[in-house]
Design a protein around this motif. Structure first.
Motif, PDB file in Angstrom:
ATOM      1  N   PHE A 196       7.807  59.032 142.085  1.00  0.00           N
ATOM      2  CA  PHE A 196       8.449  59.133 143.399  1.00  0.00           C
ATOM      3  C   PHE A 196       7.543  59.859 144.383  1.00  0.00           C
ATOM      4  O   PHE A 196       6.837  60.799 144.022  1.00  0.00           O
ATOM      5  N   ARG A 197       7.576  59.370 145.607  1.00  0.00           N
ATOM      6  CA  ARG A 197       6.940  60.036 146.748  1.00  0.00           C
ATOM      7  C   ARG A 197       8.048  60.233 147.764  1.00  0.00           C
ATOM      8  O   ARG A 197       8.438  59.272 148.427  1.00  0.00           O
ATOM      9  N   GLY A 198       8.559  61.423 147.794  1.00  0.00           N
ATOM     10  CA  GLY A 198       9.738  61.661 148.623  1.00  0.00           C
ATOM     11  C   GLY A 198      10.893  60.859 148.053  1.00  0.00           C
ATOM     12  O   GLY A 198      11.187  60.953 146.871  1.00  0.00           O
ATOM     13  N   ARG A 256       4.088  53.751 138.386  1.00  0.00           N
ATOM     14  CA  ARG A 256       3.070  54.777 138.130  1.00  0.00           C
ATOM     15  C   ARG A 256       1.726  54.098 137.888  1.00  0.00           C
ATOM     16  O   ARG A 256       1.641  53.090 137.198  1.00  0.00           O
ATOM     17  N   MET A 257       0.682  54.660 138.466  1.00  0.00           N
ATOM     18  CA  MET A 257      -0.671  54.152 138.278  1.00  0.00           C
ATOM     19  C   MET A 257      -1.448  55.132 137.400  1.00  0.00           C
ATOM     20  O   MET A 257      -1.331  56.345 137.566  1.00  0.00           O
ATOM     21  N   ILE A 258      -2.215  54.605 136.464  1.00  0.00           N
ATOM     22  CA  ILE A 258      -3.053  55.402 135.568  1.00  0.00           C
ATOM     23  C   ILE A 258      -4.465  54.852 135.639  1.00  0.00           C
ATOM     24  O   ILE A 258      -4.695  53.684 135.303  1.00  0.00           O
ATOM     25  N   ASP A 259      -5.378  55.664 136.075  1.00  0.00           N
ATOM     26  CA  ASP A 259      -6.787  55.246 136.166  1.00  0.00           C
ATOM     27  C   ASP A 259      -6.946  53.916 136.904  1.00  0.00           C
ATOM     28  O   ASP A 259      -7.712  53.052 136.479  1.00  0.00           O
ATOM     29  N   GLY A 260      -6.193  53.741 138.000  1.00  0.00           N
ATOM     30  CA  GLY A 260      -6.327  52.545 138.823  1.00  0.00           C
ATOM     31  C   GLY A 260      -5.621  51.309 138.308  1.00  0.00           C
ATOM     32  O   GLY A 260      -5.840  50.210 138.808  1.00  0.00           O
ATOM     33  N   LEU A 313      -4.700  52.644 145.011  1.00  0.00           N
ATOM     34  CA  LEU A 313      -3.593  53.325 145.694  1.00  0.00           C
ATOM     35  C   LEU A 313      -2.564  53.811 144.687  1.00  0.00           C
ATOM     36  O   LEU A 313      -2.183  53.068 143.773  1.00  0.00           O
ATOM     37  N   ASP A 314      -2.090  55.038 144.846  1.00  0.00           N
ATOM     38  CA  ASP A 314      -1.019  55.541 143.977  1.00  0.00           C
ATOM     39  C   ASP A 314       0.320  54.907 144.342  1.00  0.00           C
ATOM     40  O   ASP A 314       1.176  54.718 143.490  1.00  0.00           O
ATOM     41  N   ALA A 315       0.508  54.598 145.620  1.00  0.00           N
ATOM     42  CA  ALA A 315       1.743  53.972 146.099  1.00  0.00           C
ATOM     43  C   ALA A 315       1.470  52.480 146.278  1.00  0.00           C
ATOM     44  O   ALA A 315       1.370  51.977 147.389  1.00  0.00           O
TER      45      ALA A 315
END
Length: 118
Positions: free
Chosen positions: A43-45, A51-55, A19-21
């Motif tokens: 940020f999402r909204g 922050r995720m990088i390659d899981g 998941l990115d979030a």
């Protein structure tokens, strides 16, 4: 689990997600991250997440001296990371579900940082 539970800094299973979030970052967490906040937070909204990088969490890096995964922001980590207690049911669940991910990431990072063949 019959094997001894490793120290958090040598485990990292909870640092992986598809998941990115994945890890919410509060305003206090963002402030604690200081100079590193812009590199480690996305940020999402109006919601912030690590922050995720390659899981894997962007804070999870390969230590050059030991060639082990380490959290580069462990002392500054968000509250949700601080609240995950080593050996808790949540911790054990993360380890059971994601035990192979740190090993795979370690191998991939080691390949990325290996010196070229001469």
């Amino acid at each position: 689990m019959s094997e001894p539970l490793p120290e958090c800094l040598s485990c990292g299973a909870c640092c992986f997600s598809r998941l990115d979030a994945y890890v919410a970052v509060t305003g206090a967490d963002y402030a604690r991250l200081g100079e590193r906040a812009d590199d480690l937070v996305t940020f999402r909204g109006n919601r912030a997440f690590l922050r995720m990088i390659d899981g894997r969490c962007a804070s999870l890096e390969l230590a050059p001296a030991t060639r082990e995964l380490v959290c580069s922001s462990y002392e500054l980590r968000p509250e949700v990371c601080r609240a995950l207690t080593r050996g808790s049911p949540e911790c054990l669940g993360e380890r059971a579900a994601k035990a192979s991910r740190p090993l795979a990431a370690l191998a991939a990072l080691a390949r990325e940082t290996a010196p070229p063949f001469e």
